[in-house]
Scaffold this motif. Structure first.
Motif, short mmCIF file in Angstrom:
data_model
loop_
_atom_site.label_atom_id
_atom_site.label_comp_id
_atom_site.label_asym_id
_atom_site.label_seq_id
_atom_site.Cartn_x
_atom_site.Cartn_y
_atom_site.Cartn_z
N GLU A 237 -2.46 11.50 -8.53
CA GLU A 237 -3.54 12.11 -9.31
C GLU A 237 -3.26 12.10 -10.81
N HIS A 238 -2.04 11.66 -11.21
CA HIS A 238 -1.66 11.78 -12.61
C HIS A 238 -1.04 10.52 -13.18
N VAL A 239 -1.07 9.43 -12.42
CA VAL A 239 -0.48 8.18 -12.91
C VAL A 239 -1.55 7.09 -12.97
N ASP A 240 -1.20 5.99 -13.63
CA ASP A 240 -2.13 4.88 -13.80
C ASP A 240 -1.79 3.70 -12.88
N HIS A 241 -0.62 3.73 -12.30
CA HIS A 241 -0.18 2.72 -11.34
C HIS A 241 0.94 3.35 -10.54
N ALA A 242 1.12 2.93 -9.29
CA ALA A 242 2.19 3.49 -8.47
C ALA A 242 2.85 2.40 -7.64
N ALA A 243 4.15 2.55 -7.45
CA ALA A 243 4.93 1.67 -6.58
C ALA A 243 5.53 2.52 -5.47
N PHE A 244 5.28 2.13 -4.24
CA PHE A 244 5.72 2.91 -3.08
C PHE A 244 6.59 2.03 -2.20
N THR A 245 7.76 2.54 -1.82
CA THR A 245 8.62 1.87 -0.85
C THR A 245 8.91 2.86 0.26
N GLY A 246 8.60 2.47 1.50
CA GLY A 246 8.83 3.38 2.61
C GLY A 246 8.26 2.82 3.89
N SER A 247 8.00 3.69 4.83
CA SER A 247 7.51 3.25 6.13
C SER A 247 6.07 2.78 6.05
N THR A 248 5.67 1.98 7.02
CA THR A 248 4.30 1.48 7.06
C THR A 248 3.30 2.62 7.24
N ALA A 249 3.60 3.56 8.11
CA ALA A 249 2.68 4.68 8.35
C ALA A 249 2.47 5.50 7.08
N SER A 250 3.56 5.84 6.40
CA SER A 250 3.44 6.62 5.16
C SER A 250 2.76 5.82 4.06
N GLY A 251 3.07 4.53 3.99
CA GLY A 251 2.47 3.69 2.97
C GLY A 251 0.97 3.57 3.11
N ARG A 252 0.48 3.53 4.33
CA ARG A 252 -0.96 3.44 4.55
C ARG A 252 -1.67 4.72 4.11
N VAL A 253 -1.06 5.86 4.35
CA VAL A 253 -1.63 7.12 3.88
C VAL A 253 -1.64 7.14 2.36
#
Length: 537
Positions: A237-253
């Motif tokens: 809610e406060h960034v302009d871009h995000a990078a996520f590394t983690g599980s597929t289930a969490s990444g989809r959420v």
């Protein structure tokens, strides 16, 4: 820790007793954690002993807005600095990291339980990436020219601007590589970073924040928030871009929420990576590489190999060599280089590994080596394990184990191997082994994975910083490393200039429209045909 760091390895005492840090040893690091008044704390447990390490302040979603405001103020000043100053910061990080590596190697081992040689891979990776980005960024971020509508009259330049504030959500397994590494990429492009650290490996990233400060990074440019999924989601809610590394289930959420907010994201998610061993290989060389690929960091690496497909003509020889080398691996806890493999990171990881192996055996699989816990070494140790005859209905067949467990499957041909490798929802990394490089390259091109390594392991892929890394399918989208990873932290702006308009003799759209609504389409049609004939792009 930098200069006043804890001596985690005292040979005069029981080595295991030194894995619990005293509060005074880590107080300077804990002060760098973003957390509001009255914060809760979390004490991760040292995988080597199961004992608590240190109480780390936890952030909450309520801490994110203020951190983001500070980051935006720092980012505006940082982006205004010359690029040479931003690249110089990365080079200083490179030098300080190598100079102080023993400090962070200790922390990495204490928090992750990995062997020291695998901890060093993180140090080498970040230093390598810092140098590459520092030296390549000036060219990759420079404005570039592209052909305009009317050659000679229309000029176009494409500029790259930093997104602003980048959120980096990093997992526990490779905190330095995936946390500091991603932060440096964003910083050199002119961004500020809000970095969500997993509580299990928070001290490593707080140490990285101190390293950045010592290298000259402005205050608030990179802030570390230690917390769980709620903090990572709040960042969106406060960034302009995000990078996520983690599980597929969490990444989809995470991606679904980012889509609602209109925030662009890159995702590196799970994998069930495969290696194919063809019938013309040197089985000893292939087996040695397979051991490195399967059991690095106790198998807790997204690019590691969990499926081995071996041509039936060399299956017996390869399996014998692979099992022999696996059984010879030295397991141990120690802040030194005497062990080949360390511990799993937590009780949860151990439970998953045990469940996958027991489930596979219950469905008829055979254990050729390993398959047992090692409480004599530490609470979460598990032997490197080789399975055969794993049926499709076993969890270890298609689910990511994320531990030191690999299943070996025979195949009768290259076509069968490619089909088996591609028989997965995941598509992160794969490997192909063959003495015939032309054959191997051809096979690699048929594999559905974001990267394919020929005759080596994912280490050569990761070390080739100019090559983009990322997945397809359930393994995510977007890339880190390479120009693609750097460009992901920027947005593009096209500036189009039409020459000669004010002189009244240009070829602007006004002049073309002045020819009449029937004439100007014919003029442009002829121009398009001419460019086609001249093969002008």
């Amino acid at each position: 820790m930098a200069h006043e760091h804890a001596d985690l390895h005292d040979p005069e005492t029981d080595p295991l007793a030194t894995y619990v840090l005293e509060p005074d040893d880590v107080r300077p690091l804990l002060a760098r954690a973003v957390a509001g008044p009255g914060h809760a704390t979390h004490a991760a447990r040292a995988p080597f002993t199961g004992a608590p390490i240190a109480a780390v302040p936890l952030a909450t979603p309520a801490d994110v807005p203020a951190a983001a405001r500070r980051a935006r103020a720092a980012q505006r000043l940082w982006a205004a600095r010359p690029l040479r100053e931003r690249t110089a910061l990365l080079l200083r990080v490179h030098d300080l990291l190598l100079e102080r590596q023993s400090d962070v190697l200790d922390l990495l081992q204490v928090e992750t339980g990995k062997a020291r040689t695998h901890a060093w891979e993180e140090v080498g990776d970040v230093a390598n990436a810092a140098r590459w980005h520092a030296l390549r960024a000036p060219r990759l971020l420079a404005p570039r020219r592209v052909r305009g509508l009317v050659p000679g009259f229309t000029s176009v330049r494409v500029h790259r601007h930093p997104h602003g504030v980048v959120g980096v959500v990093t997992p526990w397994n490779y905190p330095l590589s995936l946390g500091l590494g991603d932060a440096l990429t964003a910083v050199v492009a002119g961004n500020a970073v809000l970095l969500r650290a997993d509580p299990q490996t928070a001290l490593t990233l707080l140490w990285a924040a101190e390293l950045l400060a010592d290298a000259g990074a402005p205050e608030d440019l990179v802030q570390v928030l230690v917390g769980g999924p709620d903090v990572g989601m709040a960042l969106l809610e406060h960034v302009d871009h995000a990078a996520f590394t983690g599980s597929t289930a969490s990444g989809r959420v995470f991606a679904a929420r980012a889509g609602e907010l209109g925030v662009p994201v890159t995702l590196e998610l799970g994998g069930k990576n495969a290696m194919y061993v063809a019938d013309d290989v040197d089985v000893e060389a292939a087996a040695a590489a397979a051991v490195r690929a399967c059991f690095g960091s106790a198998g807790q690496v997204c690019a590691g190999i969990e499926r081995l497909y071996v041509h039936e003509d060399v299956r017996e020889a390869f399996v014998a060599a692979f099992v022999r080398r696996t059984a010879a691996l030295r397991l141990g806890a120690g802040l030194d280089y005497r062990s080949d493999m360390g511990s799993l990171a937590s009780a949860e990881q151990l439970a998953r590994v045990v469940e996958h192996v027991e489930d596979a055996v219950g469905h008829g699989a055979l254990v050729l080596t390993g398959g047992a816990q090692r409480p004599d070494l530490g609470p979460y140790f598990y032997e490197p394990t080789v399975l055969v005859e794993v049926p499709r209905d076993a969890r270890a067949f298609g689910e990511e184990t994320f531990g030191p467990v690999v299943a070996v499957h025979p195949v009768a041909s290259d076509d069968e191997a490619v089909a088996a490798v591609n028989d997965s929802a995941y598509g992160l990394v794969a490997a192909v082994w063959s003495a015939d490089l032309r054959r191997a390259r051809s096979l690699a091109a048929r594999v559905r994975a974001g990267a394919v390594v020929v005759n080596e392991t994912h280490h050569t892929l990761w070390g080739s910083v100019g090559a983009p890394i990322g997945g397809v399918g359930a393994s995510g989208y977007g890339r880190r490393h390479g120009r693609e990873g750097l460009w992901a932290t920027t947005w593009e702006q096209a500036v189009v200039v039409q020459r000669g308009v004010h002189a009244g003799r240009g070829l602007g759209m006004a002049e073309l429209h002045g020819l009449g609504t029937e004439v100007w389409p014919r003029v442009l049609t002829r121009a398009l045909e001419l460019q086609r004939a001249l093969r002008l792009p």
